[in-house]
Design a protein around this motif. Sequence first.
Motif, PDB file in Angstrom:
ATOM      1  N   VAL A   1       0.377   1.673  -5.728  1.00 17.69           N
ATOM      2  CA  VAL A   1       0.730   0.249  -5.739  1.00 17.69           C
ATOM      3  C   VAL A   1       0.064  -0.391  -4.534  1.00 17.69           C
ATOM      4  O   VAL A   1       0.408  -0.077  -3.389  1.00 17.69           O
ATOM      5  CB  VAL A   1       2.254   0.051  -5.683  1.00 17.69           C
ATOM      6  CG1 VAL A   1       2.602  -1.433  -5.633  1.00 17.69           C
ATOM      7  CG2 VAL A   1       2.927   0.711  -6.889  1.00 17.69           C
ATOM      8  N   THR A   2      -0.899  -1.253  -4.783  1.00 17.66           N
ATOM      9  CA  THR A   2      -1.642  -1.893  -3.692  1.00 17.66           C
ATOM     10  C   THR A   2      -1.876  -3.363  -3.999  1.00 17.66           C
ATOM     11  O   THR A   2      -2.111  -3.741  -5.146  1.00 17.66           O
ATOM     12  CB  THR A   2      -3.009  -1.214  -3.464  1.00 17.66           C
ATOM     13  OG1 THR A   2      -3.810  -1.355  -4.649  1.00 17.66           O
ATOM     14  CG2 THR A   2      -2.855   0.262  -3.130  1.00 17.66           C
TER      15      THR A   2
ATOM     16  N   ASN B   1       0.872  -1.179   0.000  1.00 16.17           N
ATOM     17  CA  ASN B   1       0.000   0.000   0.000  1.00 16.17           C
ATOM     18  C   ASN B   1       0.907   1.226   0.000  1.00 16.17           C
ATOM     19  O   ASN B   1       1.227   1.777   1.033  1.00 16.17           O
ATOM     20  CB  ASN B   1      -0.932   0.011   1.214  1.00 16.17           C
ATOM     21  CG  ASN B   1      -1.932   1.142   1.155  1.00 16.17           C
ATOM     22  OD1 ASN B   1      -2.077   1.805   0.128  1.00 16.17           O
ATOM     23  ND2 ASN B   1      -2.620   1.383   2.252  1.00 16.17           N
ATOM     24  N   GLU B   2       1.334   1.628  -1.197  1.00 16.35           N
ATOM     25  CA  GLU B   2       2.346   2.673  -1.279  1.00 16.35           C
ATOM     26  C   GLU B   2       2.044   3.676  -2.378  1.00 16.35           C
ATOM     27  O   GLU B   2       1.386   3.368  -3.376  1.00 16.35           O
ATOM     28  CB  GLU B   2       3.731   2.067  -1.524  1.00 16.35           C
ATOM     29  CG  GLU B   2       3.869   1.431  -2.895  1.00 16.35           C
ATOM     30  CD  GLU B   2       5.268   0.918  -3.204  1.00 16.35           C
ATOM     31  OE1 GLU B   2       6.051   0.673  -2.271  1.00 16.35           O
ATOM     32  OE2 GLU B   2       5.580   0.763  -4.407  1.00 16.35           O
ATOM     33  N   THR B   3       2.554   4.871  -2.164  1.00 17.28           N
ATOM     34  CA  THR B   3       2.651   5.852  -3.228  1.00 17.28           C
ATOM     35  C   THR B   3       4.047   5.751  -3.786  1.00 17.28           C
ATOM     36  O   THR B   3       5.027   6.097  -3.116  1.00 17.28           O
ATOM     37  CB  THR B   3       2.400   7.278  -2.695  1.00 17.28           C
ATOM     38  OG1 THR B   3       1.062   7.355  -2.182  1.00 17.28           O
ATOM     39  CG2 THR B   3       2.553   8.301  -3.809  1.00 17.28           C
TER      40      THR B   3
ATOM     41  N   PRO C   1      -0.472  -5.448  -8.496  1.00 17.62           N
ATOM     42  CA  PRO C   1       0.066  -4.258  -7.827  1.00 17.62           C
ATOM     43  C   PRO C   1      -0.350  -2.933  -8.464  1.00 17.62           C
ATOM     44  O   PRO C   1      -0.690  -1.982  -7.769  1.00 17.62           O
ATOM     45  CB  PRO C   1       1.582  -4.462  -7.919  1.00 17.62           C
ATOM     46  CG  PRO C   1       1.755  -5.947  -7.980  1.00 17.62           C
ATOM     47  CD  PRO C   1       0.604  -6.410  -8.824  1.00 17.62           C
ATOM     48  N   VAL C   2      -0.306  -2.852  -9.799  1.00 20.99           N
ATOM     49  CA  VAL C   2      -0.686  -1.621 -10.503  1.00 20.99           C
ATOM     50  C   VAL C   2      -1.992  -1.866 -11.232  1.00 20.99           C
ATOM     51  O   VAL C   2      -2.042  -2.685 -12.161  1.00 20.99           O
ATOM     52  CB  VAL C   2       0.411  -1.163 -11.477  1.00 20.99           C
ATOM     53  CG1 VAL C   2      -0.028   0.103 -12.222  1.00 20.99           C
ATOM     54  CG2 VAL C   2       1.720  -0.903 -10.740  1.00 20.99           C
ATOM     55  N   LYS C   3      -3.034  -1.175 -10.823  1.00 22.66           N
ATOM     56  CA  LYS C   3      -4.378  -1.437 -11.345  1.00 22.66           C
ATOM     57  C   LYS C   3      -4.977  -0.249 -12.091  1.00 22.66           C
ATOM     58  O   LYS C   3      -6.162  -0.203 -12.365  1.00 22.66           O
ATOM     59  CB  LYS C   3      -5.306  -1.833 -10.191  1.00 22.66           C
ATOM     60  CG  LYS C   3      -4.939  -3.167  -9.563  1.00 22.66           C
ATOM     61  CD  LYS C   3      -5.838  -3.508  -8.382  1.00 22.66           C
ATOM     62  CE  LYS C   3      -5.375  -2.844  -7.115  1.00 22.66           C
ATOM     63  NZ  LYS C   3      -4.119  -3.399  -6.593  1.00 22.66           N
ATOM     64  N   GLN C   4      -4.132   0.738 -12.398  1.00 15.65           N
ATOM     65  CA  GLN C   4      -4.590   1.900 -13.141  1.00 15.65           C
ATOM     66  C   GLN C   4      -3.565   2.286 -14.199  1.00 15.65           C
ATOM     67  O   GLN C   4      -2.381   1.965 -14.085  1.00 15.65           O
ATOM     68  CB  GLN C   4      -4.808   3.091 -12.203  1.00 15.65           C
ATOM     69  CG  GLN C   4      -5.996   2.957 -11.269  1.00 15.65           C
ATOM     70  CD  GLN C   4      -6.106   4.169 -10.359  1.00 15.65           C
ATOM     71  OE1 GLN C   4      -5.217   4.433  -9.563  1.00 15.65           O
ATOM     72  NE2 GLN C   4      -7.196   4.910 -10.481  1.00 15.65           N
TER      73      GLN C   4
END
Length: 404
Positions: free
Chosen positions: A370-371, A358-360, A379-382
């Motif tokens: 990144v979640t 859970n990071e910026t 991890p990258v969903k966008q």
Amino acid sequence: MRGLGSGLAGLCALVLVAAASGATRTDPGVDATSVKIGGTVPLSGVAAAYASVGRGADAYFKYWNDTHGGVNGRKIDYTYLDDAYDPSKTVEQTRRLVQQEGVFAVVNSLGTEHSLAVRPFLNQAKVPQLFVATGATTFGRDYKQYPWSIGFLPSYTAEGVIYGKYVRANLKSAKIAVLYQDDDYGKELTNGLKKGLGSLASRVVSTKGYDPTASDVNSQIASLKASKANTLMIFATPKYAIQSYIQASKLGWKPKIFVNQVASASNIMKISAASSGTLANGSISIAFVKDPSNPALAKDPTVKLYRQIMKKYAPEGDPNDVYHMYAMAVAYTFVDALKHAGNPPTRDGIMRAVSHLNETNPFLLKGIRVTTTPTDHFPVKQAQLQTWRNGNWHLLGKPVAARG
């Protein structure tokens, strides 16, 4: 007395052995001063443009070691080996990393077929296969079957869906031709495109695959042009993406072009544009990492740091190559995960950490995080749509969903 002395000596010996074993009871690749990791990247062959994926990560790890002393006092020792984009060599080099080099984890290896080829071996050996450089949906979806593996970038299915939805919303009269790498990577993008098109899937009038080791895709582009399509999807690696622009230009074909993100780096696009006149203008792709060549980001603190890292630790690399930036984004997330993997870190610990991210990540575009969770291994969903205009990418709208 002699018996008591012998007993005490034996007891002392047991204590010393126990203490010694306790002091060295660490997972492979971990000692008091370092954590050894490795991966495979094509440094030669048809996909040598991706050498920057290894070089960029290496530069970031060296920077981190020098400025932070590693993680919990252990420096990150990263080795990346050349597999020439050949899955059989990926297997050979990965076995070398595990069985000879004794790495703690395999990190940042590149390629879909290549990562699939070694996934069973790594999972059977319980060696973490972390943040593979492929958008194959299986690396996020099939974590129950392969609990030691995880990807990083947006899924290829999701990327294809994004393009399909864009066409539905903006190109009502599109007749679509698709050039795709004839493997799981290219097929997944194509299937995602059709999924995104929905009821307009019949707008795909021609698809042509190419072998990943082919010399060129000239015949495929000629065949796609003959379909009278007015929209071209290039689902290919850099060498073949450049060839596609050049060949389409030579044939006088001027379709609206979409180019997948693995071939859309600005330095690659500038080659395509220089070789195909105005054809590249208006091309569409997606992005999720900051583009170091984008003038709008010239004053961005992370881009400034990135350039400093490149200058000191990878002076031979092109600082405008976005794949270096991508690699640093991966390296940043690995460092974050390693901080939460225990002290000393364990393989079980790193897998727990990568499933609780859970990071910026400062190397990613604003608004993209990144979640992960134990049931969400993407991890990258966008990602964000972008258009090529006057020698640079220009972002469109806001980040959109890009989950497999």
